[in-house]
Scaffold this active site. Structure first.
Site, PDB file in Angstrom:
ATOM      1  N   HIS A  53       0.823  -1.250   0.037  1.00 33.56           N
ATOM      2  CA  HIS A  53       0.038   0.081  -0.043  1.00 33.56           C
ATOM      3  C   HIS A  53       0.916   1.423   0.034  1.00 33.56           C
ATOM      4  O   HIS A  53       1.824   1.437   0.732  1.00 33.56           O
ATOM      5  CB  HIS A  53      -1.004  -0.064   1.255  1.00 33.56           C
ATOM      6  CG  HIS A  53      -1.813  -1.025   1.292  1.00 33.56           C
ATOM      7  ND1 HIS A  53      -2.049  -1.817   2.480  1.00 33.56           N
ATOM      8  CD2 HIS A  53      -2.757  -1.474   0.202  1.00 33.56           C
ATOM      9  CE1 HIS A  53      -2.786  -2.856   2.183  1.00 33.56           C
ATOM     10  NE2 HIS A  53      -3.448  -2.744   0.779  1.00 33.56           N
ATOM     11  N   GLU A  56       1.716   3.606   3.329  1.00 34.00           N
ATOM     12  CA  GLU A  56       2.425   3.035   4.331  1.00 34.00           C
ATOM     13  C   GLU A  56       3.815   3.160   4.308  1.00 34.00           C
ATOM     14  O   GLU A  56       4.537   2.176   3.723  1.00 34.00           O
ATOM     15  CB  GLU A  56       1.849   1.717   4.401  1.00 34.00           C
ATOM     16  CG  GLU A  56       0.206   1.688   4.407  1.00 34.00           C
ATOM     17  CD  GLU A  56      -0.501   0.397   4.703  1.00 34.00           C
ATOM     18  OE1 GLU A  56       0.495  -0.748   4.878  1.00 34.00           O
ATOM     19  OE2 GLU A  56      -1.586   0.284   4.837  1.00 34.00           O
ATOM     20  N   HIS A 147       3.605  -3.484   7.104  1.00 32.12           N
ATOM     21  CA  HIS A 147       2.384  -2.438   6.835  1.00 32.12           C
ATOM     22  C   HIS A 147       2.476  -1.592   7.994  1.00 32.12           C
ATOM     23  O   HIS A 147       2.865  -1.666   9.136  1.00 32.12           O
ATOM     24  CB  HIS A 147       1.160  -3.171   6.779  1.00 32.12           C
ATOM     25  CG  HIS A 147       0.981  -3.898   5.392  1.00 32.12           C
ATOM     26  ND1 HIS A 147       0.172  -3.661   4.404  1.00 32.12           N
ATOM     27  CD2 HIS A 147       1.542  -5.002   5.056  1.00 32.12           C
ATOM     28  CE1 HIS A 147       0.113  -4.283   3.471  1.00 32.12           C
ATOM     29  NE2 HIS A 147       1.225  -5.243   3.700  1.00 32.12           N
ATOM     30  N   GLU A 210       1.710  -5.052  11.088  1.00 35.34           N
ATOM     31  CA  GLU A 210       0.844  -3.994  11.361  1.00 35.34           C
ATOM     32  C   GLU A 210       1.725  -3.113  12.412  1.00 35.34           C
ATOM     33  O   GLU A 210       1.373  -3.626  13.606  1.00 35.34           O
ATOM     34  CB  GLU A 210      -0.533  -4.014  11.476  1.00 35.34           C
ATOM     35  CG  GLU A 210      -1.427  -4.777  10.476  1.00 35.34           C
ATOM     36  CD  GLU A 210      -1.399  -3.839   9.145  1.00 35.34           C
ATOM     37  OE1 GLU A 210      -1.037  -2.694   9.351  1.00 35.34           O
ATOM     38  OE2 GLU A 210      -2.236  -4.225   8.101  1.00 35.34           O
TER      39      GLU A 210
END
Length: 322
Positions: A53, A56, A147, A210
């Site tokens: 993404h 990010e 991420h 994450e």
């Protein structure tokens, strides 16, 4: 290759596409693709990916710093490594994606999307992993996909593990705890993520990490990622990482909330944090005659998003494991 990130963002091709580091050889394989091979024989292969993404950016900057440490010799290398900056065009544009979410496309699911740079890139990354893992039969295969999250969370750092038929390796799970993850979420069904692809097709131990809040390039405080960065440095060098004094909490996915039409309503707002708890019977979403409620005593929401396109996931509901 001390300008891998800048080349990735500009789309330029380096004048030199292979060379030597302090104790390894490197090859530029294409935009956002860099292979590192230790001079000494090794039986471990590692995918380090970030930027699937494009908004990010902190994990991309963190990997760039690790590459710099490898090049100057302050960090040794004991794995074959493929570094992947996943979505170069979205990274350059500062957007999550340009056309469609690439992390729904893997496992040839890109065929179900309208052709775009992202579908072509997903296919390219699939082929890159196939080539990387077929080069040598590595005894140990890991894939860490880094991420950051759009919304806040009761667990600042957490990992999402793809569905896997075999038990998870305890050393792998322990390393995730040492990398600062406060929670681990175990998927129970296949999906289109990069990590599910590497697990399903190549038997890799894979995790989506994450690591905090999504911010533009230059606005990240990398000190907030120091625990994870130190764990990655130790991993690359073959050093032991100190185990976490409090192992990550464990959750499993029990259901998915999917938006099918414009009549969909998710009863969570932009301030709802990841891992917010809901008690049994709570109405979570409605769509026409269909009502989605909590069926376990307590469930926790992950990635709630009422604005997703029709047919996409609007949230995951989790159950905490003992």
């Amino acid at each position: 290759m001390d300008n891998f990130l800048s080349l990735t963002l500009t789309g330029e091709t380096p004048r030199v596409t292979q060379g030597k580091g302090a104790d390894f050889r490197w090859r530029w394989l294409g935009h956002g693709l860099l292979e590192l091979t230790p001079n000494a024989p090794v039986d471990r292969a590692l995918i380090l990916s970030a930027g699937i993404h494009g908004n990010e950016t902190a994990p991309v900057e963190m990997l760039d710093k690790l590459l710099s440490a490898l090049y100057i010799g302050s960090l040794s290398l004991t794995w074959r490594v493929l570094v992947v900056f996943g979505n170069p065009q979205a990274l350059a544009a500062g957007k999550r994606y340009c056309n469609s979410d690439m992390n729904r496309m893997f496992g040839r699911r890109w065929q179900s999307f309208a052709e775009s740079d992202e579908t072509r890139r997903a296919r390219e990354l699939e082929l890159s992993l196939e080539t990387f893992f077929s080069y040598e039969q590595a005894r140990i295969r890991w894939h860490l996909d880094l991420h950051t999250a759009i919304r806040g969370s009761h667990h600042l750092r957490f990992g999402i593990l793809p569905q896997r038929d075999r038990p998870w390796d305890t050393d792998f799970l322990a390393w995730l705890g040492a990398a600062g993850l406060e929670a681990l979420v175990f998927h129970q069904a296949p999906g289109g993520t990069f990590t599910h692809f590497s697990t399903e097709h190549f038997g890799a131990l894979s995790c989506t990490l994450e690591l905090g809040k999504a911010l533009p390039f230059g606005q990240n405080d990398l000190a907030q990622f120091s625990v994870t960065s130190q764990a990655l440095s130790a991993l690359l060098s073959g050093l032991e990482t100190s185990t976490s004094s409090s192992p990550p909490l464990r959750y499993r996915v029990v259901s998915q909330i999917t938006r099918h039409s414009d009549n969909f309503a998710l009863y969570m707002d932009a301030q709802t944090l990841n891992f917010t708890a809901f008690t049994k019977g709570t109405l979570l979403a409605e769509e026409g005659d269909k009502r989605v409620t909590v069926t376990h005593d307590v469930e926790y929401v992950l990635f709630p998003n009422p604005a997703v396109a029709c047919g996409l996931r609007a949230g995951l509901m989790l159950e905490r494991l003992p």
